[in-house]
Motif scaffolding. Sequence first.
Motif, PDB file in Angstrom:
ATOM      1  N   GLU B 299     -37.402   5.274 -38.916  1.00 20.96           N
ATOM      2  CA  GLU B 299     -38.497   6.106 -38.790  1.00 20.96           C
ATOM      3  C   GLU B 299     -38.259   7.123 -37.674  1.00 20.96           C
ATOM      4  O   GLU B 299     -39.010   7.401 -36.773  1.00 20.96           O
ATOM      5  N   LEU B 300     -37.474   8.155 -38.037  1.00 21.50           N
ATOM      6  CA  LEU B 300     -36.774   9.096 -37.241  1.00 21.50           C
ATOM      7  C   LEU B 300     -37.968  10.255 -37.010  1.00 21.50           C
ATOM      8  O   LEU B 300     -38.809  10.507 -37.846  1.00 21.50           O
ATOM      9  N   ALA B 301     -38.263  10.589 -35.825  1.00 24.30           N
ATOM     10  CA  ALA B 301     -39.205  11.524 -35.234  1.00 24.30           C
ATOM     11  C   ALA B 301     -38.743  12.201 -34.149  1.00 24.30           C
ATOM     12  O   ALA B 301     -37.946  11.686 -33.450  1.00 24.30           O
ATOM     13  N   ARG B 302     -39.036  13.414 -34.065  1.00 28.73           N
ATOM     14  CA  ARG B 302     -38.844  14.185 -32.941  1.00 28.73           C
ATOM     15  C   ARG B 302     -38.894  13.519 -31.595  1.00 28.73           C
ATOM     16  O   ARG B 302     -40.131  12.757 -31.360  1.00 28.73           O
ATOM     17  N   GLY B 303     -38.023  13.517 -30.572  1.00 25.35           N
ATOM     18  CA  GLY B 303     -38.248  13.052 -29.194  1.00 25.35           C
ATOM     19  C   GLY B 303     -37.768  11.602 -29.078  1.00 25.35           C
ATOM     20  O   GLY B 303     -37.635  10.831 -27.958  1.00 25.35           O
ATOM     21  N   GLN B 304     -37.468  10.848 -30.300  1.00 21.07           N
ATOM     22  CA  GLN B 304     -36.950   9.561 -30.527  1.00 21.07           C
ATOM     23  C   GLN B 304     -35.517   9.412 -29.686  1.00 21.07           C
ATOM     24  O   GLN B 304     -34.690  10.195 -30.061  1.00 21.07           O
ATOM     25  N   ILE B 305     -35.330   8.429 -29.320  1.00 22.90           N
ATOM     26  CA  ILE B 305     -33.848   8.092 -28.629  1.00 22.90           C
ATOM     27  C   ILE B 305     -33.169   7.131 -29.686  1.00 22.90           C
ATOM     28  O   ILE B 305     -33.556   6.163 -30.249  1.00 22.90           O
ATOM     29  N   VAL B 306     -31.949   7.404 -30.431  1.00 21.86           N
ATOM     30  CA  VAL B 306     -31.312   6.668 -31.155  1.00 21.86           C
ATOM     31  C   VAL B 306     -29.778   6.534 -30.639  1.00 21.86           C
ATOM     32  O   VAL B 306     -29.637   7.344 -29.677  1.00 21.86           O
ATOM     33  N   TYR B 307     -28.971   5.819 -31.175  1.00 20.38           N
ATOM     34  CA  TYR B 307     -27.412   5.575 -30.891  1.00 20.38           C
ATOM     35  C   TYR B 307     -26.756   5.942 -32.157  1.00 20.38           C
ATOM     36  O   TYR B 307     -26.830   5.596 -33.015  1.00 20.38           O
ATOM     37  N   VAL B 308     -25.733   6.797 -31.673  1.00 18.79           N
ATOM     38  CA  VAL B 308     -24.507   7.312 -32.744  1.00 18.79           C
ATOM     39  C   VAL B 308     -23.496   6.829 -32.542  1.00 18.79           C
ATOM     40  O   VAL B 308     -22.965   6.578 -31.757  1.00 18.79           O
ATOM     41  N   ARG B 309     -22.926   6.583 -33.907  1.00 22.24           N
ATOM     42  CA  ARG B 309     -21.592   6.056 -33.921  1.00 22.24           C
ATOM     43  C   ARG B 309     -20.853   6.604 -35.080  1.00 22.24           C
ATOM     44  O   ARG B 309     -21.255   6.515 -35.977  1.00 22.24           O
ATOM     45  N   PRO B 310     -19.651   7.313 -34.632  1.00 26.00           N
ATOM     46  CA  PRO B 310     -18.877   7.956 -35.773  1.00 26.00           C
ATOM     47  C   PRO B 310     -18.235   6.931 -36.501  1.00 26.00           C
ATOM     48  O   PRO B 310     -17.674   5.837 -36.184  1.00 26.00           O
ATOM     49  N   THR B 311     -18.151   7.020 -37.945  1.00 31.08           N
ATOM     50  CA  THR B 311     -17.595   6.060 -38.991  1.00 31.08           C
ATOM     51  C   THR B 311     -16.111   6.746 -39.309  1.00 31.08           C
ATOM     52  O   THR B 311     -15.316   5.981 -39.927  1.00 31.08           O
ATOM     53  N   ARG B 312     -15.838   7.947 -39.092  1.00 32.50           N
ATOM     54  CA  ARG B 312     -14.637   8.562 -39.507  1.00 32.50           C
ATOM     55  C   ARG B 312     -14.643   9.707 -38.678  1.00 32.50           C
ATOM     56  O   ARG B 312     -15.296  10.589 -38.618  1.00 32.50           O
ATOM     57  N   GLU B 313     -13.457   9.948 -38.074  1.00 32.93           N
ATOM     58  CA  GLU B 313     -13.203  11.067 -37.221  1.00 32.93           C
ATOM     59  C   GLU B 313     -11.961  11.602 -37.613  1.00 32.93           C
ATOM     60  O   GLU B 313     -11.096  11.163 -38.380  1.00 32.93           O
ATOM     61  N   THR B 314     -11.703  12.909 -37.311  1.00 37.00           N
ATOM     62  CA  THR B 314     -10.589  13.792 -37.382  1.00 37.00           C
ATOM     63  C   THR B 314     -10.194  14.166 -36.090  1.00 37.00           C
ATOM     64  O   THR B 314     -10.774  14.939 -35.252  1.00 37.00           O
ATOM     65  N   THR B 315      -8.942  14.194 -35.698  1.00 39.70           N
ATOM     66  CA  THR B 315      -8.255  14.754 -34.343  1.00 39.70           C
ATOM     67  C   THR B 315      -7.308  15.736 -34.815  1.00 39.70           C
ATOM     68  O   THR B 315      -6.489  15.520 -35.763  1.00 39.70           O
ATOM     69  N   PHE B 316      -6.975  16.625 -33.852  1.00 38.94           N
ATOM     70  CA  PHE B 316      -5.899  17.888 -34.233  1.00 38.94           C
ATOM     71  C   PHE B 316      -5.122  17.604 -32.952  1.00 38.94           C
ATOM     72  O   PHE B 316      -5.677  17.618 -31.910  1.00 38.94           O
ATOM     73  N   ALA B 317      -3.809  17.918 -33.130  1.00 37.31           N
ATOM     74  CA  ALA B 317      -3.049  17.901 -32.128  1.00 37.31           C
ATOM     75  C   ALA B 317      -3.255  19.077 -31.254  1.00 37.31           C
ATOM     76  O   ALA B 317      -3.446  20.152 -31.604  1.00 37.31           O
TER      77      ALA B 317
END
Lengths: 288, 317
Positions: B299-317
């Motif tokens: 039920e996404l709406a403006r102003g709402q607080i959610v928690y984010v978790r990356p499922t796949r990340e890329t890192t560069f040296a």
Amino acid sequence: MNVRRLDGARRSAGAGLPAPKRVRVLKKFGLRSVALGYLLVVLLGPLSMVFWRAFGSGAGHLWDSLSDPNTVHAFKVTLIIAAIAVPLNTVFGVVCALAIVRRRFPGAGIVNAIVDLPLALSPVVVGLSLFLLYGRTGWFGHWFQAHGVQILFALPSMVIATVFISLPFVAREVVPTLREIGDEQEQAAHTLGAGAWTTFWRITLPSIRWAIIYGVVLTTARCLGEYGAVAVVSGHVEGQTETATLRVQDAYENFDVAGAYGISLVLAVMSVIVLIAMTLLKPKEETS
Amino acid sequence: MSIEIRNISKRFGDFQALDDVSVDVDGGSLTALLGPSGSGKSTLLRIVAGLEWPDSGEISLAGEDASGLTPQKRGVGFVFQHYAAFKHMTVRENIAFGLKVRKRPKDEIARRVQELLALVQLQGFGDRFPAQLSGGQRQRMALARALAPEPKVLLLDEPFGALDARVRAELRVWLRRLHEETHTTTVFVTHDQEEAMEVADNVVVMNKGRIEQVAGPRELYDAPANEFVMSFVGQASRFGAAWVRPHDLRLSPTPGDGSREAMVDRVAHLGFEVRAELVRDDGEPFAVQLTRNEAEQLELARGQIVYVRPTRETTFA
């Protein structure tokens, strides 16, 4: 949605608020009458006087003064000068415009400015400078004299003066057109295997031909009408170094007023024919 | 036929347009030069065509050194962003130009032009002037004109840049098909990563006059060589030292392992896909891509607080 928009459009068009509309009409006709009135007073008035006066003392008299051998010779000289100066300045004008627009070289700005010089200089000054250059004590005059070539008081100096005076017109017309069309078409032609020469004839020239023709018309008109510079260098010898414009002055000073108007009439008619020829040619081409 | 680009550098006054660029383009391939404006991609293409001269470096076409050749000797077809149509010639005359210049026999020219008109679907338009064509038709004409002399390579400089979105999409598919039919080595310049990914087999990513990566569309997206490619090809945002794609983020209404707090700033419903712009607790904005179902469940709406978790990340040296 559509219906509402249509409604709105009709309302704004149909209501026709009277006050602004009247202002608009006034503006339109006001501007028009000012422009037309100016043309009438400054251009058409004097010109129609020439027509009026030329026929004033009868067609017979007009014909007599026009068929005078010195007058015929004067027209010949004018046409010969134009026949040399116009092609020369056409070729030079196109080359010059190409140099200014297409080749970025140091000093292009100066060339661009110098081309305009004849527009800014008084023809009398041009004549005088040629006089100094080709006169007996001038830089070039000495050399030519030593080789037995008569420049001053002869056709060569009159041609040089006219070339100088009518130099900018073709270049001035072609430069903005070249800028406007850009060089992508020429680049495309190169990648398609066309060399510089083919590209010029097949791509560049057709794109600028109207600018050239317009420039040629202006150059021709200028050549036919040139007076000041030629007056200085020609020596003004009746039947020898007299152009049509010089002949007008000559006739006028000798109280041959009808003759002066007659020659003026022919000069005016020649210019009008050149202009009409151009307007007749142009629309036909633009539809394609 | 292959193109070899060796150590090309080019300056325009103070601006280093190309800085020691080397890249090979395989014969018969369809390659995109992709980069932001000012990255040197168009300059590189124009150097290959001979329309621009490099300060140093060499170009070989089909194994032969072409560095000293003028454009008309290189045997390349070039298509300009603004068509460069010969305005005073009909479509037929435009297409025939390259053949006429080569003084081919008249009947051969007529036959080839007819063939090309069919290939670019402009039959019946042969006697029109460019001014009487739409943008898309003009560009197809320009393409037929470039193809007429059977160039070794076909170069296109932002070919669809001046067209509206629908025609653009059509022409992309069409260029792809054309390449499958003709197999002419083709290089096109674009700043649109989607266009590059959709059309090309091989993408050369450029930035500031240098090549960042050369790879197929999939590899480019999945294994970007550096941060520039990661952020330029597809969207990406930073999470600490790592980069994350918008579709590699999970949102949840409750905090969890390795998740961060964020506030929803904007939600855009694009049919099946929903794109949300969020602001992290440290003030950094980032984007998340969700399916419609996921968005509805949250039920996404403006102003709402959610928690984010990356499922796949890329890192560069």
